[in-house]
Design an enzyme around this catalytic site. Structure first.
Site, mmCIF file in Angstrom:
data_model
loop_
_atom_site.group_PDB
_atom_site.id
_atom_site.type_symbol
_atom_site.label_atom_id
_atom_site.label_comp_id
_atom_site.label_asym_id
_atom_site.label_seq_id
_atom_site.Cartn_x
_atom_site.Cartn_y
_atom_site.Cartn_z
ATOM 1 N N CYS A 160 0.994 -1.647 -0.108
ATOM 2 C CA CYS A 160 -0.431 0.478 0.033
ATOM 3 C C CYS A 160 0.828 1.114 -0.302
ATOM 4 O O CYS A 160 1.778 1.569 1.218
ATOM 5 C CB CYS A 160 -1.097 0.461 1.719
ATOM 6 S SG CYS A 160 -2.014 1.643 1.532
ATOM 7 N N ILE A 161 0.726 1.543 -1.346
ATOM 8 C CA ILE A 161 1.319 3.028 -1.050
ATOM 9 C C ILE A 161 1.201 4.040 0.128
ATOM 10 O O ILE A 161 2.291 4.808 0.583
ATOM 11 C CB ILE A 161 1.141 3.689 -2.806
ATOM 12 C CG1 ILE A 161 2.209 4.761 -3.129
ATOM 13 C CG2 ILE A 161 0.224 4.478 -2.359
ATOM 14 C CD1 ILE A 161 2.733 5.497 -4.317
#
Length: 130
Positions: A77-78
């Site tokens: 997840c960025i």
């Protein structure tokens, strides 16, 4: 059966090790893993800078080897990664940071990837988290 796995805990947590063992068993049993999604503190499992003590298992290294060996879709997840200082080359350059600690085989992407995996898989199995 098609599985999507979400890992919410860091590599040193027992739930991260359980997630890895589950993934290994699923593939060994002939099932498919459509995506691994590392979220919250789980993004630390993808960091190349994690160093396990000599008397502990290096679960992040095991994850990296497993993903590479089986050519799995492993998404970090960025937003969670940026918040925790886990950066690939592109994000390190964008934010003018001196270090890169998210090499291949990991891919930075958003929560939409988790949603898509949940829609594609027969089961979404989550490990760790609060």
């Amino acid at each position: 059966m098609k599985f999507a796995l979400a890992v919410f805990s860091p590599g040193h947590a027992p739930s991260s090790r359980r997630a890895l063992l589950f993934a290994q068993a699923a593939l060994a049993s002939g099932h498919e893993i459509v995506r691994l999604f590392f979220y919250q503190d789980g993004v630390h499992s993808a960091s190349a800078n994690v160093v396990a003590p000599q008397d502990e298992l290096d679960v992040p290294a095991q994850w990296r080897a497993f993903v590479t060996e089986h050519q799995l879709d492993a998404v970090v997840c960025i937003a969670a990664a940026l918040r925790r200082g886990v950066l690939n080359a592109e994000e390190a350059q964008r934010y003018e940071r001196p270090a890169v600690n998210l090499p291949a085989p990991w891919e930075l992407s958003g929560l939409g990837q988790l949603h898509e995996a949940a829609q594609t898989a027969d089961r979404l199995v989550c490990f760790g988290g609060d």
